[in-house]
Design a protein around this motif. Structure first.
Motif, short mmCIF file in Angstrom:
data_model
loop_
_atom_site.label_atom_id
_atom_site.label_comp_id
_atom_site.label_asym_id
_atom_site.label_seq_id
_atom_site.Cartn_x
_atom_site.Cartn_y
_atom_site.Cartn_z
N LEU A 1 0.83 -1.20 0.00
CA LEU A 1 0.00 0.00 0.00
C LEU A 1 0.87 1.26 0.00
O LEU A 1 0.58 2.22 -0.72
N ALA A 2 1.94 1.24 0.79
CA ALA A 2 2.84 2.41 0.84
C ALA A 2 3.45 2.68 -0.53
O ALA A 2 3.57 3.85 -0.95
N SER A 3 3.80 1.63 -1.25
CA SER A 3 4.40 1.83 -2.57
C SER A 3 3.40 2.43 -3.55
O SER A 3 3.76 3.26 -4.40
N ARG A 4 2.13 2.03 -3.44
CA ARG A 4 1.10 2.59 -4.32
C ARG A 4 0.80 4.05 -3.93
O ARG A 4 0.57 4.90 -4.79
N CYS A 5 0.81 4.34 -2.64
CA CYS A 5 0.60 5.73 -2.21
C CYS A 5 1.74 6.62 -2.70
O CYS A 5 1.50 7.75 -3.14
N ASP A 6 2.96 6.11 -2.64
CA ASP A 6 4.11 6.87 -3.16
C ASP A 6 3.93 7.15 -4.64
O ASP A 6 4.24 8.26 -5.13
N ALA A 7 3.43 6.15 -5.37
CA ALA A 7 3.25 6.31 -6.81
C ALA A 7 2.25 7.41 -7.13
O ALA A 7 2.35 8.09 -8.16
N TRP A 8 1.26 7.59 -6.25
CA TRP A 8 0.23 8.61 -6.45
C TRP A 8 0.50 9.88 -5.64
O TRP A 8 -0.34 10.78 -5.60
N SER A 9 1.66 9.91 -4.99
CA SER A 9 2.07 11.10 -4.21
C SER A 9 1.04 11.48 -3.16
O SER A 9 0.69 12.65 -2.98
N ILE A 10 0.54 10.47 -2.45
CA ILE A 10 -0.37 10.71 -1.33
C ILE A 10 0.19 10.03 -0.09
O ILE A 10 0.98 9.11 -0.18
N GLU A 11 -0.25 10.52 1.05
CA GLU A 11 0.22 9.97 2.32
C GLU A 11 -0.48 8.66 2.62
O GLU A 11 -1.69 8.51 2.41
N LYS A 12 0.28 7.68 3.11
CA LYS A 12 -0.33 6.43 3.58
C LYS A 12 -0.92 6.68 4.97
O LYS A 12 -0.19 6.81 5.96
N MET A 13 -2.23 6.76 5.04
CA MET A 13 -2.91 7.08 6.29
C MET A 13 -3.56 5.86 6.94
O MET A 13 -4.24 5.99 7.96
N ILE A 14 -3.35 4.69 6.35
CA ILE A 14 -4.06 3.48 6.78
C ILE A 14 -3.07 2.51 7.41
O ILE A 14 -2.02 2.21 6.84
N ASP A 15 -3.41 2.01 8.59
CA ASP A 15 -2.68 0.90 9.21
C ASP A 15 -3.52 -0.36 9.02
O ASP A 15 -4.61 -0.48 9.60
N ILE A 16 -3.05 -1.27 8.20
CA ILE A 16 -3.88 -2.41 7.81
C ILE A 16 -4.14 -3.34 9.00
O ILE A 16 -5.22 -3.90 9.13
N GLU A 17 -3.16 -3.49 9.88
CA GLU A 17 -3.40 -4.31 11.07
C GLU A 17 -4.59 -3.79 11.87
O GLU A 17 -5.42 -4.57 12.36
N SER A 18 -4.68 -2.48 12.01
CA SER A 18 -5.82 -1.90 12.74
C SER A 18 -7.14 -2.20 12.05
O SER A 18 -8.15 -2.47 12.70
N LEU A 19 -7.13 -2.15 10.71
CA LEU A 19 -8.35 -2.49 9.98
C LEU A 19 -8.74 -3.95 10.19
O LEU A 19 -9.92 -4.27 10.35
#
Length: 264
Positions: A68-86
């Motif tokens: 997810l972090a790599s995809r957020c980087d590709a779109w220049s957005i902040e990774k705001m999601i912690d998947i473990e918490s979800l």
């Protein structure tokens, strides 16, 4: 006395996790909100996962936070999601479930027969343990082997080498991950397939694996897993030794193979 192990896959074998119906859709909603438009981030994540698997990067392939972090980087957005918490948020019935009634009782009976039980899963511990705990599975297993703990994942046979003692059998629902793992490890491969055609349901678990109809069924299943409808022949590496259609058949299948009782 050396331990005798039976290992199990989790997702599609014992339980349903919340990723497909709950976790991934929530990720998609959050990312679409950040981008200000609908965007199928999940397909991009799955494509990255499959690429990493094809490169045999088994640990990286199931690091969903990193993907997810790599995809957020590709779109220049902040990774705001912690998947473990979800996962923890959605690890409640009916969002997660055991795939059959009687699974806990079956595991208890196998332990009573003197076996040690292990999980061999490609999901990270932080994603699997909350689901297992919610479903009452966690307490039945002596070892939980996950990619980030083992340094590898299925179908690499090294994942089962983490178990001290003799691995008797591995039970799972996939040919490419579970059956291949067991066969590579020279342990009894047990495929659970809940959608067997009627003519195969009439056979005993040991008979199914030797039936021509089962081989054709497995070839079709392997084509789906590989996403290649043109494959013409199923390699022996992907052919299970025993085929069960429910966990209710597992104990009798073990008995038929002479594995039902442990020496004490």
């Amino acid at each position: 006395m050396s331990k005798r192990w039976i290992s199990f896959d989790l997702d599609g074998t014992l339980m349903q996790n919340p990723f497909g119906a709950w976790v991934f859709p929530e990720i998609a909603r959050v990312i679409s909100g950040q981008l200000g438009r609908e965007h199928d981030i999940v397909s991009e994540m799955v494509a990255e996962h499959e690429q990493r698997m094809s490169q045999k990067r088994y640990v990286d392939a199931y690091d969903w936070d990193d993907i997810l972090a790599s995809r957020c980087d590709a779109w220049s957005i902040e990774k705001m999601i912690d998947i473990e918490s979800l996962v923890r948020k959605h690890s409640a019935m009916p969002k997660v479930k055991l795939l059959e009634d009687g699974i806990l009782q079956m595991l208890e009976e196998i332990k009573k027969r003197g076996f040690s039980l292990a999980v061999a899963t490609n999901g990270f511990y932080k994603f699997q343990a909350p689901v297992m705990e919610a479903l009452g599975l966690l307490e039945y297993f002596d070892e939980i082997i996950t990619p980030e703990r083992a340094g590898t994942g299925k179908p690499d046979s090294a994942i089962l080498q983490k178990l001290q003692g003799e691995v008797i059998a591995h039970v799972g629902d996939r040919l490419d991950h579970d059956v291949q793992l067991a066969n590579r490890s020279h342990v009894t491969s047990i495929l659970i397939e809940r959608n067997l055609p009627e003519e195969l349901l009439k056979l005993q678990p040991q008979e199914r694996a030797n039936d021509h109809g089962m081989r054709l069924f497995c070839l079709e299943k392997w084509r789906r897993e590989c996403k290649n409808p043109l494959l013409l022949e199923l390699p022996e590496l992907f052919m299970p030794r025993i085929v069960i259609h429910s966990m209710g058949e597992l104990l009798s299948a073990l008995d038929e193979q002479g594995m039902g009782q442990n020496s004490r």
